[in-house]
Design a protein around this motif. Structure first.
Motif, PDB file in Angstrom:
ATOM      1  N   ASN A 143      31.415 -21.785 -11.320  1.00  0.00           N
ATOM      2  CA  ASN A 143      30.405 -20.653 -11.134  1.00  0.00           C
ATOM      3  C   ASN A 143      30.947 -19.480 -10.149  1.00  0.00           C
ATOM      4  O   ASN A 143      30.278 -18.639  -9.969  1.00  0.00           O
ATOM      5  CB  ASN A 143      29.000 -20.915 -10.987  1.00  0.00           C
ATOM      6  N   MET A 144      32.247 -19.914  -9.516  1.00  0.00           N
ATOM      7  CA  MET A 144      32.680 -18.808  -8.515  1.00  0.00           C
ATOM      8  C   MET A 144      33.149 -17.653  -9.347  1.00  0.00           C
ATOM      9  O   MET A 144      33.127 -17.453 -10.415  1.00  0.00           O
ATOM     10  CB  MET A 144      33.920 -19.297  -7.811  1.00  0.00           C
ATOM     11  N   VAL A 145      32.916 -16.253  -8.611  1.00  0.00           N
ATOM     12  CA  VAL A 145      33.093 -14.944  -8.973  1.00  0.00           C
ATOM     13  C   VAL A 145      34.182 -14.452  -8.380  1.00  0.00           C
ATOM     14  O   VAL A 145      34.261 -14.231  -7.210  1.00  0.00           O
ATOM     15  CB  VAL A 145      31.899 -14.147  -9.114  1.00  0.00           C
ATOM     16  N   GLN A 146      35.336 -13.921  -8.911  1.00  0.00           N
ATOM     17  CA  GLN A 146      36.400 -13.014  -8.426  1.00  0.00           C
ATOM     18  C   GLN A 146      36.424 -11.612  -8.748  1.00  0.00           C
ATOM     19  O   GLN A 146      36.127 -11.580 -10.210  1.00  0.00           O
ATOM     20  CB  GLN A 146      37.807 -13.670  -8.887  1.00  0.00           C
ATOM     21  N   VAL A 147      36.440 -10.856  -7.962  1.00  0.00           N
ATOM     22  CA  VAL A 147      36.335  -9.622  -8.132  1.00  0.00           C
ATOM     23  C   VAL A 147      37.796  -8.925  -7.540  1.00  0.00           C
ATOM     24  O   VAL A 147      38.372  -9.488  -6.522  1.00  0.00           O
ATOM     25  CB  VAL A 147      35.200  -8.836  -7.557  1.00  0.00           C
ATOM     26  N   THR A 148      38.129  -7.801  -8.201  1.00  0.00           N
ATOM     27  CA  THR A 148      39.021  -6.655  -7.434  1.00  0.00           C
ATOM     28  C   THR A 148      38.578  -5.913  -6.535  1.00  0.00           C
ATOM     29  O   THR A 148      37.438  -5.132  -6.988  1.00  0.00           O
ATOM     30  CB  THR A 148      40.076  -6.276  -8.474  1.00  0.00           C
ATOM     31  N   VAL A 149      38.930  -5.411  -5.431  1.00  0.00           N
ATOM     32  CA  VAL A 149      38.406  -4.598  -4.520  1.00  0.00           C
ATOM     33  C   VAL A 149      39.541  -3.498  -4.239  1.00  0.00           C
ATOM     34  O   VAL A 149      40.695  -3.828  -3.717  1.00  0.00           O
ATOM     35  CB  VAL A 149      37.920  -5.037  -3.043  1.00  0.00           C
ATOM     36  N   LEU A 160      34.088 -14.801  -4.670  1.00  0.00           N
ATOM     37  CA  LEU A 160      32.701 -14.928  -3.994  1.00  0.00           C
ATOM     38  C   LEU A 160      31.752 -16.147  -4.767  1.00  0.00           C
ATOM     39  O   LEU A 160      32.013 -16.598  -5.616  1.00  0.00           O
ATOM     40  CB  LEU A 160      31.642 -13.812  -4.692  1.00  0.00           C
ATOM     41  N   LYS A 161      30.879 -16.397  -3.783  1.00  0.00           N
ATOM     42  CA  LYS A 161      29.755 -17.867  -4.369  1.00  0.00           C
ATOM     43  C   LYS A 161      29.000 -16.780  -5.238  1.00  0.00           C
ATOM     44  O   LYS A 161      28.622 -15.576  -5.254  1.00  0.00           O
ATOM     45  CB  LYS A 161      29.098 -18.253  -3.036  1.00  0.00           C
ATOM     46  N   PRO A 162      28.609 -17.643  -6.618  1.00  0.00           N
ATOM     47  CA  PRO A 162      27.720 -16.984  -7.443  1.00  0.00           C
ATOM     48  C   PRO A 162      26.473 -16.407  -6.610  1.00  0.00           C
ATOM     49  O   PRO A 162      25.923 -15.411  -7.348  1.00  0.00           O
ATOM     50  CB  PRO A 162      27.342 -18.030  -8.438  1.00  0.00           C
TER      51      PRO A 162
END
Length: 198
Positions: free
Chosen positions: A113-119, A140-142
């Protein structure tokens, strides 16, 4: 008178004997100083050779380590070049968090359930978000808290990043302030609704 001439003679003898004993000491001191100078020069030459050999060895090792694959091709820019530019901000003394402003997009759900985002990092200029060219990924942690307004349809509220994956899946639209702790981990996101984008 005879006593005076005898005294002068004895003084002359003392002076000459003093010179006899003094001269070898002076000469010996000069020789000793010369020997010390020669030893220092030899030691300097020897240590200079060692330092030069060490410097050459380090240069050869660093050139060997670089190899042809370490030099990036001018024709093919890589994503790693922009990733290396990012350094997580550190909190100022007495502060709990340090913030980075950036477009948050391309959200992807990972395993556990981790979430990866581009910044895509931005700086502010007269209330406008201006891209800096630094782009990096954050996992990020969910349950990471997110303060939103425009992302949630104009209603200010708190959400979890796991609830925003679908909205943040597309390209850059919304700017967030990412709050980093002293370990370089993101603790929360806050929508920078006060900024306009080009």
């Amino acid at each position: 008178m005879a006593d005076e001439s005898g005294l002068e003679g004895r003084l002359a003898d003392l002076a000459s004997s003093g010179q006899r004993y003094a001269a070898p000491q002076v000469a010996e001191q000069v020789r000793a100083r010369g020997d010390r100078r020669r030893r220092r020069k030899r030691a300097a030459r020897a240590s200079g050779g060692v330092v030069m050999a060490a410097a050459l060895a380090m240069g050869v090792l660093s050139v060997t380590r670089l190899g042809p694959e370490a030099v990036p091709s001018a024709a093919k820019p890589t994503a790693a070049a922009s990733v290396s530019l990012f350094v997580p901000p550190t909190p100022a003394p007495g502060e709990e968090y340090a913030s980075e402003l950036g477009f948050v997009y391309h959200a992807v759900s990972l395993k556990q359930n981790m979430v990866q985002v581009t910044v895509a990092q931005v700086r502010t200029g007269n209330g406008v978000a201006v891209p800096t060219g630094v782009v990096h990924k954050v996992t990020l942690k969910p349950e990471t808290p997110v303060e939103v307004e425009h992302v949630a349809g104009g209603e200010a509220r708190d959400m979890r990043v796991s609830e925003l994956v679908d909205r943040l899946r597309t390209g850059p639209q919304w700017v967030f302030a990412l709050d980093y702790d002293g370990e370089g981990r993101v603790q929360s996101l806050r929508e920078a609704h006060w900024l306009t984008t080009d």
